[in-house]
Design an enzyme around this catalytic site. Structure first.
Site, PDB file in Angstrom:
ATOM      1  N   SER A 126      13.334  16.879  10.712  1.00 39.78           N
ATOM      2  CA  SER A 126      12.784  17.396  11.966  1.00 39.78           C
ATOM      3  C   SER A 126      12.496  18.889  11.924  1.00 39.78           C
ATOM      4  O   SER A 126      11.733  19.399  12.749  1.00 39.78           O
ATOM      5  CB  SER A 126      13.738  17.103  13.123  1.00 39.78           C
ATOM      6  OG  SER A 126      15.018  17.654  12.867  1.00 39.78           O
ATOM      7  N   ASP A 166      16.446  22.950  21.574  1.00 35.69           N
ATOM      8  CA  ASP A 166      17.356  21.890  22.006  1.00 35.69           C
ATOM      9  C   ASP A 166      18.663  22.057  21.240  1.00 35.69           C
ATOM     10  O   ASP A 166      18.853  23.067  20.559  1.00 35.69           O
ATOM     11  CB  ASP A 166      16.730  20.485  21.871  1.00 35.69           C
ATOM     12  CG  ASP A 166      16.454  20.075  20.413  1.00 35.69           C
ATOM     13  OD1 ASP A 166      17.047  20.671  19.494  1.00 35.69           O
ATOM     14  OD2 ASP A 166      15.645  19.155  20.197  1.00 35.69           O
ATOM     15  N   HIS A 217      17.661  22.209  17.375  1.00 37.83           N
ATOM     16  CA  HIS A 217      16.440  22.798  16.830  1.00 37.83           C
ATOM     17  C   HIS A 217      16.117  24.147  17.458  1.00 37.83           C
ATOM     18  O   HIS A 217      16.391  24.375  18.639  1.00 37.83           O
ATOM     19  CB  HIS A 217      15.260  21.836  17.039  1.00 37.83           C
ATOM     20  CG  HIS A 217      15.492  20.480  16.462  1.00 37.83           C
ATOM     21  ND1 HIS A 217      15.904  19.403  17.233  1.00 37.83           N
ATOM     22  CD2 HIS A 217      15.403  20.026  15.191  1.00 37.83           C
ATOM     23  CE1 HIS A 217      16.050  18.340  16.458  1.00 37.83           C
ATOM     24  NE2 HIS A 217      15.759  18.693  15.218  1.00 37.83           N
TER      25      HIS A 217
END
Length: 355
Positions: free
Chosen positions: A40, A330, A333
């Site tokens: 990610s 978040d 991240h």
């Protein structure tokens, strides 16, 4: 008169430095493409097109793109790889390989095969049904065939050998699989599991080399113990960084550094670097004022304590108004602002070897 003489020598000195720098820049080769593998941290939206719960193609993700466009990137805006591509004069965004709106004309100068939730270990990707690393490599082979059809063999092979390859993966192996599922911690010691992951990393890089890659940057792990989610789990001890996790990361990064040195010795003609994001993120987290941040403990999305993915939705009333004040978007991240700083550090200290 003496002052004029000093000024004269100063001007001559700076002109000389400028001449040297300009001369050096002229010898730099233009990088034709950025090719990305991983999780990610570099997924440009591939998970949008597979059956998994790990998605971010909804608001408020992407709120700092034009038109508040959620792209599937796990951030409020661009990823480090986008900024790297932009800084090298290639293009401003690296597209996701599975994006049906894109084709080989878009991918020829940069493409991401990355999938949020994946790891070096195939079992890590199985946890959330995401694209395993071996499949990312299969997509890359498919891309090679298409590139050769599009550019011709000679031109395509030149692009493939001069492109920068970025590999950013490994965090999920520890956060999702090894730390969460107790059966793995009982079957593997930390040292054994690290060695298992390192062998996969070495094998993956060797396969890329065999397929023509020559400029490869493999990312070390970030300070995982300082992620908001890990701080939240550490609430009994003041929600500080989890030093045990950070020590594990530093140990793994040192071993990965040794693997990189070994591969550089064995693979003739390879330019391989360990791009270490640990130090720059550690500096940001512990000196936030120097980088213009107000909050390093909590993320922008939701309460900033645990929200990721679908928990980070636009109806969450706790989401911050200004992501630029936050290191993290978040609970796992980083924000676009952080990504820009990280990209700048990577280019100056690691990727410059390829330029």
């Amino acid at each position: 008169m003496r002052n004029l003489k000093k000024m004269y020598y100063k001007v001559v000195y700076y002109l000389f430095i400028a001449y040297i720098l300009l001369g050096r820049s002229c010898t730099c080769k233009k990088i034709p493409a950025i090719i990305v593998f991983g999780d990610s941290s570099v997924d440009a939206g591939n998970n949008n097109y597979i059956s998994t719960i790990l998605k971010s193609n909804f608001e408020p993700y992407g709120c700092d793109f034009d038109g508040r466009k959620p792209t599937g990137r796990f951030s409020n805006g661009k990823l480090p790889t986008d900024f790297i591509s932009q800084a090298l004069g290639i293009k401003s965004l690296i597209p996701a390989y599975l994006d049906p709106k894109c084709n080989i004309t878009d991918f020829a100068t940069g493409v991401s095969f990355a999938s949020a939730g994946t790891g070096y270990d195939n079992a890590t990707s199985d946890l959330f049904s995401v694209i395993p690393l071996w499949k990312e490599l299969e997509y890359y082979k498919e891309f090679q065939r298409d590139l050769r059809s599009y550019l011709g063999h000679e031109k395509a092979n030149q692009v493939l050998s001069e492109a920068i390859y970025i590999i950013s993966v490994g965090t999920n192996d520890f956060l999702e699989k090894y730390s969460v599922l107790s059966k793995w911690t009982s079957e593997y010691s930390v040292e054994n599991y690290e060695q298992y992951l390192l062998s996969i990393a070495e094998n993956f890089i060797a396969k890329l080399y065999k397929l023509g890659a020559r400029k490869i940057a493999v990312a070390g792990l970030p300070p995982m113990g300082c992620l908001p989610l890990e701080r939240t789990k550490n609430f009994m001890f003041g929600s500080g960084c989890v030093e045990e996790q950070n020590n594990l990361v530093k140990d793994f990064n040192e071993k990965l550094k040794a693997s990189v040195a070994m591969l550089k010795h064995n693979l003739v003609g390879i330019k391989l670097v360990l791009s270490d994001t640990y130090d720059i993120l550690w500096n940001i987290i512990h000196n936030p004022d120097s980088f213009g941040f107000a909050d390093v403990r909590k993320a922008c999305c939701g309460t900033g304590l645990f929200e990721i993915g679908y928990m980070c939705d636009k109806l969450n009333i706790f989401t911050c108004w200004d992501p630029n004040n936050h290191v993290f978007w978040d609970a796992l991240h980083t924000t676009e602002k952080t990504n820009r700083i990280v990209a700048d550090d990577l280019i100056k200290n690691y990727l410059s070897e390829f330029l």
